[in-house]
Enzyme design. Structure first.
Site, PDB file in Angstrom:
ATOM      1  N   CYS A 164       0.859  -1.197   0.000  1.00  0.00           N
ATOM      2  CA  CYS A 164       0.000   0.000   0.000  1.00  0.00           C
ATOM      3  C   CYS A 164       0.888   1.237   0.000  1.00  0.00           C
ATOM      4  O   CYS A 164       1.964   1.227   0.609  1.00  0.00           O
ATOM      5  CB  CYS A 164      -0.842   0.053   1.271  1.00  0.00           C
ATOM      6  N   GLY A 208       4.358  11.574  -3.811  1.00  0.00           N
ATOM      7  CA  GLY A 208       3.929  10.232  -4.217  1.00  0.00           C
ATOM      8  C   GLY A 208       4.992   9.598  -5.098  1.00  0.00           C
ATOM      9  O   GLY A 208       5.400   8.450  -4.896  1.00  0.00           O
ATOM     10  N   GLU A 212       1.401  -3.839  -5.654  1.00  0.00           N
ATOM     11  CA  GLU A 212       0.328  -4.824  -5.510  1.00  0.00           C
ATOM     12  C   GLU A 212      -0.939  -4.332  -6.206  1.00  0.00           C
ATOM     13  O   GLU A 212      -1.233  -3.138  -6.177  1.00  0.00           O
ATOM     14  CB  GLU A 212       0.070  -5.012  -4.007  1.00  0.00           C
ATOM     15  N   SER A 272      -5.397   1.935  -7.077  1.00  0.00           N
ATOM     16  CA  SER A 272      -6.508   2.890  -7.052  1.00  0.00           C
ATOM     17  C   SER A 272      -6.405   3.790  -8.283  1.00  0.00           C
ATOM     18  O   SER A 272      -5.407   3.751  -9.007  1.00  0.00           O
ATOM     19  CB  SER A 272      -6.423   3.743  -5.791  1.00  0.00           C
TER      20      SER A 272
END
Ligand code: ACO
Ligand code: ZN
Length: 461
Positions: free
Chosen positions: A316, A329, A350, A354
């Site tokens: 995540c 980011g 993973e 999104s």
């Protein structure tokens, strides 16, 4: 012709908001915009005699879901929910990965509602059908859409388990709605995007979180008491990177369980599509901070499995909302690939990603690969520079399939005289140059002090 009630279009004029029920779809004024997109009523509650409606904009990400009042509802065209209990939007089915491979960004897949021929749609019949449906829905008794769950605090699912592997992602009436209005984290007040199962934090307008140890409290007073005792001024674990005011801390989910669980809870407020892991033992957490005279403030993090059979190098990833869209980011992503380079492996995030995750990764991959292609020198006079996909993978630690999809997305691959070649035109080189000028913060590998561990060799993490 006999017509089943379910088969007719439920669209109708609804003269009063009092007939609106959960599951109705209608245009709703989206706060902060001048738009009235189609939305579904997820929940209705009474606040001091006035009704409030929790709505989901059907073609938008769930983070835009919100409570609105009557004035925001356009009751001129309402679709009532179907009598058979099925939602007319399909929202009862989990809307997890809305972004898969090449799907449109921000799109949500959902079953379309049945629409009958217009000759069947007669106003009064539709109204009668809608009313009938309302009655039937009321008779049905407690269910996901029952009135029991309309008002009052959402009941939390069981709190974090201290053992076991994971808790599945329930996408029911409770977890579908944001349960926390606001969090206070250091100097920031942040509006959560999604549900997070903070134990015992029911019916609070704000949760107060210690920005260093991530423990949460019900009131500012309680947090102040905590701050007197809490002497952490940075995340636990080892500081493995520092350049100027940016640091990275590596935290072992087994050694710092409470911190890791609190980090997962905090992240869940902004991550919708991921399963929330409570067993943090198999993960490492890389927390990025910026330093000032008060301490090392959390900007974002990513988690990573100690051992991944699928070559995932990120589980995540999150930038805290106050720091988003400033390049952090991509800095987190760059760091994750730097770790993979140190490990001598390729890696990939993973799945599912999104919508914002996909945007960020695509942009990072494109810039990283273009950087290599543009800097290549010809081998000899009049020779075109040559590179293989595998070489790009080795240089970047980006997994082969991501390299290929990036080259395809950028439309760089051409078939020429029996072989695939990459063609870079002036336009793409110019826009890349411009984009790189705005990418000011970068990872400096010299500032990373880290040796990878071979977790497979250890009897226990
Ligand atoms: N709208 C449009 N574009 C956006 C947005 C947005 N809201 N947010 C970021 N971007 C784009 C940026 O424009 C940039 O692309 P560009 O440089 O080509 O213009 C790119 O995404 C990255 O921008 P950054 O500023 O580097 O990224 P940011 O700090 O905003 O973090 C992140 C991106 C981590 C995805 C953040 O949006 C986030 O935390 N979102 C919530 C959690 C999440 O969705 N995480 C990813 C899940 S997938 C996974 O975990 C493996
Ligand atoms: Zn603390």
């Amino acid at each position: 012709m006999k017509v089943e009630m379910e088969d007719i279009d439920d669209s109708t004029i609804c003269d009063s908001v009092s007939s609106l029920v959960e599951g109705c779809r209608l245009p709703v004024h989206m706060t902060g915009t001048s738009d009235w997109p189609l939305a579904e009523i997820i929940s209705i509650k009474d606040v001091q005699g006035a009704k409030c409606y929790y709505v989901h904009y059907v073609d938008f990400n769930k983070r835009l879901d919100e409570w609105v009042t009557e004035e925001s509802l356009d009751t001129r065209k309402v679709h009532f929910p179907r009598r058979d209990g099925g939602s007319n939007t399909g929202v009862s089915t989990p809307k997890k990965a809305h972004i898969g491979g090449g799907g449109p960004i921000g799109s949500v897949s959902r079953p379309s509602s049945p629409v009958a021929g217009s000759e069947l749609v007669n106003g009064s019949a539709v109204l009668a059908a809608a009313l009938q449906k309302r009655i039937n829905r009321k008779r049905k008794g407690p269910s996901l859409e029952s009135e029991d769950s309309q008002d009052g605090p959402a009941q939390l699912p069981p709190g974090p388990r201290q053992s076991g592997s994971m808790v599945s992602h329930h996408d029911d009436i409770v977890t579908r709605m944001k349960n926390i209005d606001l969090i206070e984290l250091g100097k920031h007040r942040i509006k959560p995007w999604y549900f997070a199962p903070y134990p015992q934090m029911v019916n609070l307008s704000c949760i107060y979180i210690c920005e260093f140890c991530l423990k949460y409290r019900k009131s500012r007073k309680c947090l102040e008491r905590h701050l007197v005792k809490c002497n952490l001024r940075h995340p636990p674990g080892n500081e493995i990177y520092r350049k100027e005011n940016v640091s990275f801390f590596e935290i072992d989910g087994r050694k710092n369980k409470v911190y890791a669980q609190n980090l997962c809870l905090l992240a869940k407020l902004f991550l919708d599509h991921k399963t929330l892991y409570y067993d943090t033992d198999p993960f490492l957490f890389y927390v990025m901070t910026i330093f000032d005279s008060r301490g090392f403030h959390i900007v974002g993090y990513f988690s990573k499995e100690k051992e991944s059979t699928e070559d995932y190098n990120v589980a995540c990833i999150l930038t805290m909302p106050p720091y988003q869209r400033k390049g952090y980011g991509k800095l987190l992503i760059e760091f994750s690939y730097e770790l993979s380079k140190f490990e001598g492996k390729t890696g990939s995030p993973e799945k599912p990603l999104s919508d914002l995750g996909l945007l960020s990764y695509r942009s990072y991959w494109a810039q990283t690969i273009l950087e290599i292609l543009i800097s290549m020198k010809p081998v000899g006079d009049n020779e075109k520079p040559q590179i293989t996909i595998n070489e790009i993978c080795e240089l970047t630690s980006i997994k082969k399939e991501d390299v290929i999809s990036t080259l395809q997305n950028l439309n760089l691959i051409n078939y020429y005289k029996g072989q695939y070649i990459i063609t870079l035109n002036q336009e793409i080189m110019q826009s890349h140059k411009k984009a790189m000028e705005t990418r000011l913060i970068r990872i400096d590998p010299k500032c990373l002090h880290w040796t990878p561990k071979d977790w497979g060799k250890r009897a226990k993490w």
